[in-house]
Structures are given as structure tokens and as C-alpha cells.
Design an enzyme around this catalytic site. Structure first.
Site, PDB file in Angstrom:
ATOM      1  N   LYS A 271       9.242   6.472  -2.374  1.00  0.00           N
ATOM      2  CA  LYS A 271       9.296   5.019  -2.925  1.00  0.00           C
ATOM      3  C   LYS A 271      10.642   4.062  -3.373  1.00  0.00           C
ATOM      4  CE  LYS A 271       4.384   4.802  -4.233  1.00  0.00           C
ATOM      5  NZ  LYS A 271       3.318   4.000  -2.912  1.00  0.00           N
TER       6      LYS A 271
ATOM      7  N   ASP B 250       1.430  -2.002   4.377  1.00  0.00           N
ATOM      8  CA  ASP B 250       0.173  -1.661   4.139  1.00  0.00           C
ATOM      9  C   ASP B 250      -0.398  -2.298   3.546  1.00  0.00           C
ATOM     10  OD1 ASP B 250      -1.036  -0.088   1.881  1.00  0.00           O
ATOM     11  OD2 ASP B 250      -0.013   0.896   1.000  1.00  0.00           O
TER      12      ASP B 250
ATOM     13  N   LYS C  94      -5.982   2.731   4.794  1.00  0.00           N
ATOM     14  CA  LYS C  94      -7.106   3.226   3.747  1.00  0.00           C
ATOM     15  C   LYS C  94      -8.425   2.646   3.860  1.00  0.00           C
ATOM     16  CE  LYS C  94      -2.457   2.836   0.694  1.00  0.00           C
ATOM     17  NZ  LYS C  94      -1.866   2.283  -0.304  1.00  0.00           N
TER      18      LYS C  94
HETATM   19  O1  LIG Z   1      -0.233   9.963  -3.128  1.00  0.00           O
HETATM   20  C1  LIG Z   1      -1.059   9.068  -2.552  1.00  0.00           C
HETATM   21  O2  LIG Z   1      -2.414   9.021  -3.163  1.00  0.00           O
HETATM   22  C2  LIG Z   1      -0.254   8.071  -2.242  1.00  0.00           C
HETATM   23  C3  LIG Z   1       0.834   7.090  -3.784  1.00  0.00           C
HETATM   24  C4  LIG Z   1       1.247   5.593  -2.914  1.00  0.00           C
HETATM   25  O3  LIG Z   1       2.282   5.825  -2.345  1.00  0.00           O
HETATM   26  C5  LIG Z   1       0.412   4.054  -3.843  1.00  0.00           C
HETATM   27  C6  LIG Z   1      -0.750   5.262  -4.027  1.00  0.00           C
HETATM   28  C7  LIG Z   1      -1.523   3.876  -4.712  1.00  0.00           C
HETATM   29  C8  LIG Z   1      -2.083   2.791  -4.461  1.00  0.00           C
HETATM   30  C9  LIG Z   1      -0.788   2.217  -3.665  1.00  0.00           C
HETATM   31  C10 LIG Z   1       0.385   3.507  -2.317  1.00  0.00           C
HETATM   32  C11 LIG Z   1       1.280   2.802  -1.588  1.00  0.00           C
HETATM   33  O4  LIG Z   1       0.921   3.760  -0.424  1.00  0.00           O
HETATM   34  O5  LIG Z   1       1.943   1.673  -1.612  1.00  0.00           O
HETATM   35 MG   LIG Z   2       2.347   2.296   0.781  1.00  0.00          MG
END
Ligand SMILES: O=C(O)CCC(=O)c1ccccc1C(=O)O
Ligand SMILES: [Mg+2]
Length: 369
Positions: A163, A238, A262
Site C-alpha cells: 500500500k 479497483d 472483486k
Molecule cells: O489481502 C486482502 O484480502 C486484500 C487487501 C487489500 O488490499 C484490500 C483490503 C480491503 C479493502 C480493499 C483492499 C484493496 O485491494 O484495495
Molecule cells: Mg485495491
């Protein structure tokens, strides 16, 4: 197939270590588990990935419960369905509320594949026997992030995502590349930048990143198209993508070269499969995103990622990445950086640990009419 009973379980699972990003820190994961039953007594499970607060998208545990209880479950109960791909049509009178819809549809997919005597992976058209595991490193001090990356690499993960945000990107990436020059690496900004950061973002091109995920606003595809023209690193979207239509528009505008799929964000496995098919036909790489799922949501993700177009490792990690103890048996494990896809058992291919679900349950309600 006819769904005759739906039970919602609001559970809270403590994370082994808090998951921090620029917008929030998750220490306990609140989830709604969906347990659905058809007229033959087959039971299927789904998971609603909304968080307790609306930091990622507008949905929350509270909105999802409300929309499922008042609108979606009544649309689902006692209606004959030939196939789970019909569920999105049934839910069409409800706008958005993707995660609420996806949770119910996931349980229907589980039941339907059990009734066919096939795995969920097979029901979706999956072919991969195992999938590459990727893992996410949350925000933290550069020292903590480096220590975590070393650990995840030792655990065998095939791709690391970190991140990033302004003032917490170039330094840590420089350090990572010093120690891991060839590690498959990407970044996720969760909308931390604007076009005012253009010159700064160009600096990220020098780190051989697989992609930069959602650098700009969560609802944008226009500025991302401008940014993509200025960067050599592929952009992956995303938050901006909630449907195949969103994906089509983003692709046609040149807003991204890679798509994060997702299940919860796009309203269910049916839409996720459609997005996969569209991208596969156009040679656009897709990968399966993560939402700190319990084993139930993870099982759905693994089945989805077995489709041939999921050519990049996703955010699918082992049960022990987040949980002291998962809600499914067997737990998800990573072997040599890979996760086995369950093809031998009908449905999601994992048993739900009901005793554990009861232990962590905050609220439960059954709907029959
Ligand atoms: O390990 C995971 O499950 C993903 C972690 C992650 O990046 C994420 C987790 C929660 C909400 C959004 C995100 C994302 O991809 O932005
Ligand atoms: Mg993301």
C-alpha cells in the site's frame, strides 16, 4: 432450484495483526455470512465483504444487512431458478448494493454446484488446478514493511503488493528494490493521488512495478486515462469498477490495462465471470482482489481465480495470513507459493466450522418468507 430459507450471521473475527491502509485500520473483521437452503435441503454459504465503516465503498455491514433483509432476500425466496446467472436479474430492482447482492448470489452458486455434483470452480468454468498466491503488505513504517516483506517472501508468496500514498512510496520502493531487485511487485494507492501528483507518479515508473492499482479517485475513469498516457507502468483499476459496463468503458477509454476483479465489488460471481470473459477475449489480464475474507469468501475467490483468464497472482493468501483460526476446514494453505483449487468436492469444497461461527456470532436471523 428454489431458495426456501436464508440465515444471516453477523460475525466478528479478530485479525492476528491490524491491517492498515491510508483510510482505516482494521483490527477486528466484521462480516455477514449467508447460509441459504433450497427445497431439497442443500445448504450453501456466501460472505458479505462490506466493512463496519464505509471507507472502501459506501456499503457497510449495517447497509448490507438492511438491504438483504428488506429487499434482496424477499426477491430471492420461493422463486424458481434454473441457474445462478439468473440471480442478477432478480436483484435488478435494487440499485448498486453490490456486496449485499454478491453474498446472496454466492450462496446460490454454492448450492447450485452441489446440486450438479460439481465443484464451484468447475461450475464457473475454472480449469487451473492451483493458483499463484499473492499477499498484501499494509501501510506502516518502512522498517516494519521491509520486515513483513522478508517474511512473506520466505513464506513463498509469488507476488507482493504494498500500500502506498504520497510521502510513503518512493523510499520504501527504493529499499524493496535494493533487497529484492526481481520480486514481482505492485502498489495499491486506494485513491491517494490526484493529477497534481503527475510528476511524482512518473517516478514510480523506475521500480519495475507489475502495475499501480487505483492511483486516482475511487469513482474516476477520466483522469486515469490521462494518467495512463503519461506512465509506462500499467494502471489497474479497483474501486472504479462495479460492473462489466464499467470495465468496458474504462478499457475503451484507456483508463487501465489490468482489471482487479472483486466478487463483492461487482455484485457477484456471475458479473465477475462476465468481466473475466470480456477481458480474456481482449487479452486484458485480470486478477482476483481480496477483502480480508474469512475462509468462506476465500473459497469463492479461489474458485473464481481458477478461470483461465486470471493470469496474474491475486490477493489470495493463506488462512493464517489474517486468522488465528479460520471458519473453514481444511484451512487454505500456501505450498511453494501456490494454493490448491478444490475440484473433488461439490460446491465451495470446504466445510464450514459451525461451532466457530457460533462462537464469534454477534447477531443471527433466519428468513423464510
Ligand atoms: O489481502 C486482502 O484480502 C486484500 C487487501 C487489500 O488490499 C484490500 C483490503 C480491503 C479493502 C480493499 C483492499 C484493496 O485491494 O484495495
Ligand atoms: Mg485495491
Amino acid at each position: 432450484m428454489m431458495i426456501q430459507k436464508v440465515t444471516l450471521h453477523h460475525v466478528r473475527i479478530p485479525l492476528k495483526t491490524p491491517f492498515a491502509n491510508r483510510l482505516t485500520t482494521v483490527t477486528d473483521r466484521d462480516l455477514i455470512l449467508v447460509e441459504a437452503e433450497d427445497e431439497q435441503g442443500s445448504v450453501g454459504w456466501g460472505e458479505c465483504v462490506a466493512f463496519s465503516s464505509p471507507w472502501y465503498t459506501e456499503e457497510t455491514v449495517g447497509t448490507a444487512w438492511h438491504v438483504m433483509e428488506e429487499f434482496l432476500i424477499p426477491l430471492l425466496l420461493h422463486h424458481r431458478l434454473e441457474h445462478p446467472m439468473e440471480v442478477p436479474e432478480r436483484f435488478a430492482p435494487v440499485r448498486r448494493h453490490y456486496m449485499a447482492k454478491a453474498a446472496l448470489e454466492g450462496a446460490v452458486w454454492d448450492i447450485w454446484s452441489q446440486r450438479q455434483g460439481i465443484s464451484l470452480a468447475q461450475a464457473l468454468g475454472g480449469t487451473r488446478k492451483r493458483i499463484a498466491a499473492g499477499v498484501v503488505v499494509g501501510t506502516g513504517s518502512p522498517e516494519d514493511m521491509m520486515a513483513t516483506i522478508h517474511r512473506r517472501v520466505d513464506e513463498g508468496y509469488r507476488r507482493i503488493k504494498v500500500k502506498v500514498k504520497p510521502n510513503a512510496d518512493v523510499d520504501v520502493l527504493t529499499q524493496i528494490r535494493k533487497e529484492f531487485p526481481d520480486l514481482p511487485l505492485m502498489v495499491d494507492a486506494n485513491s491517494a493521488y490526484t493529477l497534481n501528483d503527475l510528476e511524482h507518479l512518473k517516478r514510480l515508473d523506475s521500480f519495475k512495478l507489475l502495475m499501480i492499482e487505483q492511483p486516482l479517485a475511487a469513482d474516476d475513469i477520466v483522469d486515469h486515462a490521462l494518467l495512463q498516457r503519461e506512465l509506462s507502468t500499467p494502471i489497474c483499476l479497483d474501486e472504479s469498477l462495479h460492473s462489466l459496463e464499467d470495465v468496458r468503458k474504462a478499457v475503451e477509454m484507456g483508463s487501465c490495462q489490468i482489471v482487479n476483479v472483486k466478487v463483492g465489488r461487482v455484485g457477484g460471481l456471475s458479473e465477475a465471470k462476465r468481466i473475466h470473459d470480456y477481458c480474456q477475449a481482449r487479452n486484458i489480464p485480470v486478477w482476483c482482489g481480496g477483502m480480508l475474507e474469512s475462509g468462506i469468501g476465500r473459497a469463492h475467490n479461489i474458485a473464481l481465480a481458477s478461470l483461465a483468464g486470471f493470469v496474474l497472482p491475486g490477493d489470495i493468501s493463506a488462512s493464517n495470513r489474517y486468522w488465528e483460526r479460520d471458519l473453514i476446514q481444511p484451512e487454505v494453505v500456501v505450498h511453494n507459493g501456490m494454493i490448491d483449487v478444490s475440484f473433488d468436492r461439490p460446491g465451495i469444497g470446504f466445510a464450514v466450522d459451525r461451532k466457530r461461527v457460533e462462537e464469534i456470532c454477534l447477531a443471527k436471523r433466519t428468513f423464510t418468507r
